[in-house]
Design an enzyme around this catalytic site. Sequence first.
Site, PDB file in Angstrom:
ATOM      1  N   GLU A 153      22.652 142.336  75.855  1.00 13.39           N
ATOM      2  CA  GLU A 153      22.584 141.111  75.058  1.00 13.39           C
ATOM      3  C   GLU A 153      22.357 141.397  73.564  1.00 13.39           C
ATOM      4  O   GLU A 153      21.338 141.026  72.988  1.00 13.39           O
ATOM      5  CB  GLU A 153      21.471 140.193  75.584  1.00 13.39           C
ATOM      6  CG  GLU A 153      21.735 139.667  76.976  1.00 13.39           C
ATOM      7  CD  GLU A 153      20.658 138.713  77.459  1.00 13.39           C
ATOM      8  OE1 GLU A 153      20.920 137.927  78.364  1.00 13.39           O
ATOM      9  OE2 GLU A 153      19.525 138.768  76.917  1.00 13.39           O
ATOM     10  N   GLU A 305      24.606 138.375  84.773  1.00 14.60           N
ATOM     11  CA  GLU A 305      23.277 137.833  85.042  1.00 14.60           C
ATOM     12  C   GLU A 305      23.363 136.339  85.311  1.00 14.60           C
ATOM     13  O   GLU A 305      24.105 135.617  84.657  1.00 14.60           O
ATOM     14  CB  GLU A 305      22.327 138.033  83.849  1.00 14.60           C
ATOM     15  CG  GLU A 305      21.902 139.453  83.569  1.00 14.60           C
ATOM     16  CD  GLU A 305      20.896 139.519  82.422  1.00 14.60           C
ATOM     17  OE1 GLU A 305      20.236 138.481  82.154  1.00 14.60           O
ATOM     18  OE2 GLU A 305      20.785 140.572  81.794  1.00 14.60           O
TER      19      GLU A 305
END
Length: 656
Positions: A153, A305
Amino acid sequence: MPGLSDATRRRILFGGDYNPEQWPEETWPEDVRLMKTAGVNSVTLGVFSWSKLEPRPGVHDFGWLDRLMDLLHEGGIGVVLATPTASPPPWLGHLHPDTLPRDADGRTEWWGGRQHFSHSSTAYRRHAAAITEALAARYGGHPALTMWHINNEYCTYDHGDEAATRFRRWLRDRYGTLDALNTAWGTAFWSQGYGDWAEVVPPRRAHYLRNPTQVLDFRRFTSDMLLECCTAERDIVRRHTPHIPVTTNFMPLWSGQDAWRWAEEEDVVSVDLYPDPRDPFGAQEGALVQDMTRSQARGPWMLMEQAAGAVNWRGVNHPKPRGLNRLWSLQAVARGADAVCYFQWRQSRQGAEKFHSGMVSHAGERGRTYQEVKQLGADLARIAPHVTGGAVAADVAVLHDWHSWWAGDQEARPSREVDYPDVLRAWHRALWQAGLTTDFARPDHDLTGYRLVVVPQLYLLTDAAVDNLVAHVRGGATLVCGFLTGVADQDDRIRPGAMDVRLRELFGIRTLHEWWPLRPGERAECEGGLRGTLWSEELEPDGTADETIAYRGGELDGLPAVLRKGRAWYLSTLPEPDRLRALLARAAADAGVRPVLDGLPDGVEAVRRGDLLFLLNHGREPVTVDLPGTHHDLLTQTTATDRITLGRYGAAVLKP
């Protein structure tokens, strides 16, 4: 997904982030047993393990990871091995304070959390490369390794001194000379002209409004610097394992990186997706992100995710009701995912995310969360041979561009109520509720094959992008364009006439006199019962439009709110949801675009992937769906003729 072995491609990858260093080693065999029982075939290791792998500079501890890789391989579970560079160990910041990022106020972001690194720091890049090199050399030949996961991320900004140096270098590469930079940034305004490159700094805290083009370029620069960090690590692992695919996980609709450009540098495009289970539009949020990620991947993609239950970062964190985790996971597969994964495998007992759910919750094996995960694993195994690699066909393209988002999200603008992501969601939701499957595209992409092109809002458009849109309409496609589009060029310079002249001619607009933003709750009444929200514009038509819907009452009475000239539509306001859906459904029908399935009950989503028809009931009550003929449901192994009943949060995967 490209680069995966034939055996892996025939499966839907199912698993999640596994952080075994948080648990005693005797827990590991039990984890593998539970994984196998649930149908888990892939885990991601090492995302936040840098301090465990390198407790002191240059001192490595790989023994625990060696044992774990072997254990997972023996259990038939593949490993997506991460470079741990998203969370540097405390020693790095302590020994090299220059690796710590600084915000626009000059404040340092310290270790103790995560993502505490400066993308511009030479020391950070050197140490990140070293740990990546060590991992690739040690595990490149391990039979458990199926994919590399770079960092995690990417989302850091840095306004520090080393970032300033790199920013100046980036600007010199972009503009060549200070004269060109001064022209692009419009520095004649407020006496901002630069006479020496050393005077140029990131857009730090200022007394009043900052130069908007400077801010725009800094956001471009930040995306590029983070990408440099990512590709540097990617190149290291590729050198050791050219046959192993590489990914990094995007955050959905995050403004900090130009994901179109990033996707071109990945073998597999992956995303993290966390809709709020209490949000009535959570399913549509998921569909938007899934459509966007599939479009970036230009094919199958990876759900890296999601949450099996509750997250821990909203004001109030609700778990997913029974069945919703399965439904949203199947929605991702319907819209192109060949991997369904979670953060994380086992719910943490300590640390900042101990209230974030895991596939194995604090309730353990008997808990509802794990039991639902096990059911999903069985469902995915049943449908995988029929769905993996399959394409999702779409005749509609929604145009989206990060540079336009960055430019439009400036400090001084006509209305702070206009939030670009919310406008994008509103238009995508209208198409989703109309049963129309959409791709996303950049405005300068090849749009051949899309009968309908939708532009919710693109404040900044390059000349090439404008020419692309005009040519696509001239070639027979339909274009529906929202307000505040085509206003600025690539330097955030307002175009003459406040809208590009080529677009004004396309829509039948002589002059855009004024923008009239609306206050929260204010409505712009229009002909035919249409009511606009958020925005309105004072347009003078040139008399060539084939159809108009006029404003009624107020300053804009009688002026066009909506114009259609041939196949080109312009909406100078945001219609209320039902009317926006009706307008887009009409434009789609006129363009020859049909819903996936007609006559669907409210809350039911239909998506075709390959020759499979996915039906997804996002409601809490059972519904009956009419079918064209006889289909075999791969989930239940039953046959349905003419109709099928879906229970609460029910799903069917139908093969003709």
